[in-house]
Design a protein around this motif. Structure first.
Motif, PDB file in Angstrom:
ATOM      1  N   VAL A  40      38.149 -39.629  -8.729  1.00 35.62           N
ATOM      2  CA  VAL A  40      39.426 -38.906  -8.694  1.00 35.62           C
ATOM      3  C   VAL A  40      39.584 -38.185 -10.018  1.00 35.62           C
ATOM      4  O   VAL A  40      39.498 -38.795 -11.089  1.00 35.62           O
ATOM      5  CB  VAL A  40      40.599 -39.881  -8.469  1.00 35.62           C
ATOM      6  N   ARG A  41      39.828 -36.879  -9.961  1.00 30.26           N
ATOM      7  CA  ARG A  41      39.910 -36.113 -11.203  1.00 30.26           C
ATOM      8  C   ARG A  41      40.910 -34.974 -11.060  1.00 30.26           C
ATOM      9  O   ARG A  41      41.278 -34.592  -9.953  1.00 30.26           O
ATOM     10  CB  ARG A  41      38.532 -35.562 -11.575  1.00 30.26           C
ATOM     11  N   GLY A  42      41.330 -34.411 -12.197  1.00 30.61           N
ATOM     12  CA  GLY A  42      42.251 -33.291 -12.203  1.00 30.61           C
ATOM     13  C   GLY A  42      43.599 -33.676 -12.773  1.00 30.61           C
ATOM     14  O   GLY A  42      43.796 -34.773 -13.305  1.00 30.61           O
ATOM     15  N   SER A  43      44.560 -32.761 -12.647  1.00 28.34           N
ATOM     16  CA  SER A  43      45.896 -32.998 -13.191  1.00 28.34           C
ATOM     17  C   SER A  43      47.005 -32.813 -12.165  1.00 28.34           C
ATOM     18  O   SER A  43      48.143 -33.184 -12.431  1.00 28.34           O
ATOM     19  CB  SER A  43      46.149 -32.051 -14.377  1.00 28.34           C
ATOM     20  N   HIS A  44      46.694 -32.245 -10.999  1.00 26.12           N
ATOM     21  CA  HIS A  44      47.700 -32.061  -9.959  1.00 26.12           C
ATOM     22  C   HIS A  44      47.836 -33.334  -9.113  1.00 26.12           C
ATOM     23  O   HIS A  44      46.965 -34.208  -9.116  1.00 26.12           O
ATOM     24  CB  HIS A  44      47.320 -30.887  -9.056  1.00 26.12           C
ATOM     25  N   ALA A  45      48.931 -33.414  -8.363  1.00 24.78           N
ATOM     26  CA  ALA A  45      49.222 -34.612  -7.570  1.00 24.78           C
ATOM     27  C   ALA A  45      48.279 -34.738  -6.367  1.00 24.78           C
ATOM     28  O   ALA A  45      47.881 -33.740  -5.758  1.00 24.78           O
ATOM     29  CB  ALA A  45      50.669 -34.572  -7.085  1.00 24.78           C
ATOM     30  N   ILE A  46      47.953 -35.971  -6.043  1.00 27.18           N
ATOM     31  CA  ILE A  46      47.193 -36.303  -4.837  1.00 27.18           C
ATOM     32  C   ILE A  46      48.048 -37.242  -4.003  1.00 27.18           C
ATOM     33  O   ILE A  46      48.507 -38.282  -4.491  1.00 27.18           O
ATOM     34  CB  ILE A  46      45.849 -36.970  -5.177  1.00 27.18           C
ATOM     35  N   THR A  47      48.271 -36.882  -2.737  1.00 22.35           N
ATOM     36  CA  THR A  47      49.103 -37.682  -1.838  1.00 22.35           C
ATOM     37  C   THR A  47      48.307 -38.029  -0.593  1.00 22.35           C
ATOM     38  O   THR A  47      47.701 -37.148   0.033  1.00 22.35           O
ATOM     39  CB  THR A  47      50.369 -36.908  -1.432  1.00 22.35           C
ATOM     40  N   LEU A  48      48.307 -39.307  -0.236  1.00 26.83           N
ATOM     41  CA  LEU A  48      47.634 -39.762   0.979  1.00 26.83           C
ATOM     42  C   LEU A  48      48.643 -40.489   1.860  1.00 26.83           C
ATOM     43  O   LEU A  48      49.468 -41.270   1.370  1.00 26.83           O
ATOM     44  CB  LEU A  48      46.474 -40.702   0.652  1.00 26.83           C
ATOM     45  N   GLY A  49      48.577 -40.247   3.162  1.00 23.88           N
ATOM     46  CA  GLY A  49      49.478 -40.900   4.107  1.00 23.88           C
ATOM     47  C   GLY A  49      49.059 -42.319   4.420  1.00 23.88           C
ATOM     48  O   GLY A  49      48.301 -42.956   3.673  1.00 23.88           O
ATOM     49  N   GLU A  50      49.537 -42.819   5.542  1.00 27.70           N
ATOM     50  CA  GLU A  50      49.251 -44.192   5.966  1.00 27.70           C
ATOM     51  C   GLU A  50      47.942 -44.260   6.769  1.00 27.70           C
ATOM     52  O   GLU A  50      47.519 -43.286   7.396  1.00 27.70           O
ATOM     53  CB  GLU A  50      50.398 -44.722   6.831  1.00 27.70           C
ATOM     54  N   HIS A  51      47.324 -45.461   6.729  1.00 26.40           N
ATOM     55  CA  HIS A  51      46.167 -45.778   7.572  1.00 26.40           C
ATOM     56  C   HIS A  51      44.983 -44.837   7.349  1.00 26.40           C
ATOM     57  O   HIS A  51      44.188 -44.604   8.273  1.00 26.40           O
ATOM     58  CB  HIS A  51      46.561 -45.780   9.051  1.00 26.40           C
ATOM     59  N   SER A  52      44.856 -44.273   6.158  1.00 27.69           N
ATOM     60  CA  SER A  52      43.702 -43.442   5.858  1.00 27.69           C
ATOM     61  C   SER A  52      42.689 -44.220   5.041  1.00 27.69           C
ATOM     62  O   SER A  52      42.989 -45.262   4.455  1.00 27.69           O
ATOM     63  CB  SER A  52      44.134 -42.167   5.118  1.00 27.69           C
ATOM     64  N   LEU A  53      41.460 -43.702   5.014  1.00 24.26           N
ATOM     65  CA  LEU A  53      40.357 -44.373   4.326  1.00 24.26           C
ATOM     66  C   LEU A  53      39.570 -43.351   3.518  1.00 24.26           C
ATOM     67  O   LEU A  53      39.104 -42.347   4.061  1.00 24.26           O
ATOM     68  CB  LEU A  53      39.433 -45.040   5.358  1.00 24.26           C
ATOM     69  N   VAL A  54      39.432 -43.622   2.220  1.00 18.27           N
ATOM     70  CA  VAL A  54      38.598 -42.803   1.347  1.00 18.27           C
ATOM     71  C   VAL A  54      37.434 -43.676   0.884  1.00 18.27           C
ATOM     72  O   VAL A  54      37.636 -44.683   0.202  1.00 18.27           O
ATOM     73  CB  VAL A  54      39.388 -42.261   0.144  1.00 18.27           C
ATOM     74  N   HIS A  55      36.243 -43.296   1.259  1.00 15.23           N
ATOM     75  CA  HIS A  55      35.044 -44.084   0.988  1.00 15.23           C
ATOM     76  C   HIS A  55      34.661 -44.065  -0.487  1.00 15.23           C
ATOM     77  O   HIS A  55      35.073 -43.174  -1.245  1.00 15.23           O
ATOM     78  CB  HIS A  55      33.869 -43.515   1.793  1.00 15.23           C
ATOM     79  N   PRO A  56      33.818 -45.026  -0.897  1.00 20.03           N
ATOM     80  CA  PRO A  56      33.221 -44.938  -2.230  1.00 20.03           C
ATOM     81  C   PRO A  56      32.439 -43.630  -2.373  1.00 20.03           C
ATOM     82  O   PRO A  56      31.863 -43.128  -1.404  1.00 20.03           O
ATOM     83  CB  PRO A  56      32.258 -46.140  -2.268  1.00 20.03           C
ATOM     84  N   ARG A  57      32.433 -43.098  -3.569  1.00 26.81           N
ATOM     85  CA  ARG A  57      31.693 -41.877  -3.933  1.00 26.81           C
ATOM     86  C   ARG A  57      32.244 -40.620  -3.276  1.00 26.81           C
ATOM     87  O   ARG A  57      31.615 -39.562  -3.364  1.00 26.81           O
ATOM     88  CB  ARG A  57      30.191 -42.036  -3.662  1.00 26.81           C
ATOM     89  N   ALA A  58      33.383 -40.718  -2.633  1.00 24.53           N
ATOM     90  CA  ALA A  58      34.081 -39.497  -2.228  1.00 24.53           C
ATOM     91  C   ALA A  58      34.751 -38.909  -3.462  1.00 24.53           C
ATOM     92  O   ALA A  58      35.152 -39.630  -4.373  1.00 24.53           O
ATOM     93  CB  ALA A  58      35.115 -39.804  -1.156  1.00 24.53           C
ATOM     94  N   HIS A  59      34.884 -37.580  -3.504  1.00 18.63           N
ATOM     95  CA  HIS A  59      35.467 -36.891  -4.650  1.00 18.63           C
ATOM     96  C   HIS A  59      36.778 -36.228  -4.243  1.00 18.63           C
ATOM     97  O   HIS A  59      36.802 -35.395  -3.330  1.00 18.63           O
ATOM     98  CB  HIS A  59      34.520 -35.810  -5.177  1.00 18.63           C
ATOM     99  N   LEU A  60      37.860 -36.602  -4.909  1.00 18.89           N
ATOM    100  CA  LEU A  60      39.149 -35.932  -4.759  1.00 18.89           C
ATOM    101  C   LEU A  60      39.391 -35.159  -6.045  1.00 18.89           C
ATOM    102  O   LEU A  60      39.644 -35.752  -7.099  1.00 18.89           O
ATOM    103  CB  LEU A  60      40.264 -36.946  -4.510  1.00 18.89           C
ATOM    104  N   VAL A  61      39.325 -33.830  -5.960  1.00 21.75           N
ATOM    105  CA  VAL A  61      39.321 -32.977  -7.150  1.00 21.75           C
ATOM    106  C   VAL A  61      40.610 -32.166  -7.190  1.00 21.75           C
ATOM    107  O   VAL A  61      40.731 -31.121  -6.554  1.00 21.75           O
ATOM    108  CB  VAL A  61      38.090 -32.043  -7.149  1.00 21.75           C
ATOM    109  N   ALA A  62      41.592 -32.646  -7.936  1.00 20.53           N
ATOM    110  CA  ALA A  62      42.898 -31.980  -8.024  1.00 20.53           C
ATOM    111  C   ALA A  62      42.966 -31.122  -9.280  1.00 20.53           C
ATOM    112  O   ALA A  62      43.913 -31.202 -10.055  1.00 20.53           O
ATOM    113  CB  ALA A  62      44.020 -33.010  -8.001  1.00 20.53           C
ATOM    114  N   ILE A  63      41.947 -30.297  -9.481  1.00 14.67           N
ATOM    115  CA  ILE A  63      41.888 -29.424 -10.658  1.00 14.67           C
ATOM    116  C   ILE A  63      42.605 -28.112 -10.395  1.00 14.67           C
ATOM    117  O   ILE A  63      43.380 -27.629 -11.214  1.00 14.67           O
ATOM    118  CB  ILE A  63      40.419 -29.179 -11.056  1.00 14.67           C
TER     119      ILE A  63
END
Length: 219
Positions: free
Chosen positions: A34-57
């Protein structure tokens, strides 16, 4: 939407840590990046696997309920130029804060391994993005659509459409006749239920693995 502020912090490929808000029933794996400076929002019952990249740059990221974000996916990737099969790690792609591009993932979206959703893209509900597919900046993928493996999608895709080949071959998953449409709805309902079972089972395994790893570190 309820949030869980005390979730364990995922690993980060950057010293910049974005604010993350996630549903109590969502699993953001500690092995995700997880990287960046902007907000990251996830709802209910979701799954983010290992080594997935969430880039809020380049802008905020919003991920809806019931999603699966698989290993080595990149959400919020490169904005400048064309699609890149690599991870968004070039310094020149990390400083455009003046024109944030929101990345939106709807509900019940399945993004398979090594797929990329570039910053500013919109993925509507119940979409399937197969492995190694790329959705570019500003593109909207309509609900219940499918982007097949390896496709780079450069333009909007309508609801229920399937795109394959080099991204220029399309067909519809939903027949126009009423009877055919009802059958397509039934097939889609079965697919989403199977996705629910896969997500719940995998999340349980990953949560157990995380707890075991945490216990092992304390010993």
């Amino acid at each position: 939407m309820s949030t869980q502020a005390a979730q364990p912090a995922p690993q980060s490929t950057s010293s910049s840590r974005p604010p993350v808000s996630l549903g109590q029933t969502t699993h953001l794996d500690p092995g995700a990046y997880v990287r960046g400076s902007h907000a990251i929002t996830l709802g209910e019952h979701s799954l983010v696997h290992p080594r997935a990249h969430l880039v809020a740059i380049h802008g905020p990221i919003s991920i809806g309920d019931g999603c699966i974000i698989s290993e080595k996916c990149v959400i919020g990737g490169p904005v400048q130029g064309s699609a890149s099969p690599g991870l968004p790690q070039s310094p020149e792609t990390e400083h455009n804060e003046s024109d944030p591009s929101k990345t939106t993932i709807g509900a019940n979206v399945y993004i398979q391994a090594n797929a990329q959703i570039h910053a500013g893209a919109t993925i509507q509900d119940a979409v399937l993005i197969e492995a190694h597919a790329v959705v570019l900046l500003g593109v909207t993928v309509g609900s219940h659509a499918k982007v097949c493996a390896g496709v780079t999608l450069e333009r909007d895709l309508e609801d229920w459409a399937v795109v394959y080949g080099h991204g220029d071959v399309k067909r519809s998953r939903k027949p126009s006749a009423d009877a055919g449409a009802e059958q397509a709805d039934l097939v889609e309902t079965v697919r989403l239920k199977a996705m629910d079972k896969e997500r719940e089972g995998t999340a349980a395994i990953l949560k157990l693995a995380s707890r075991m790893a945490s216990v092992a570190k304390k010993k």
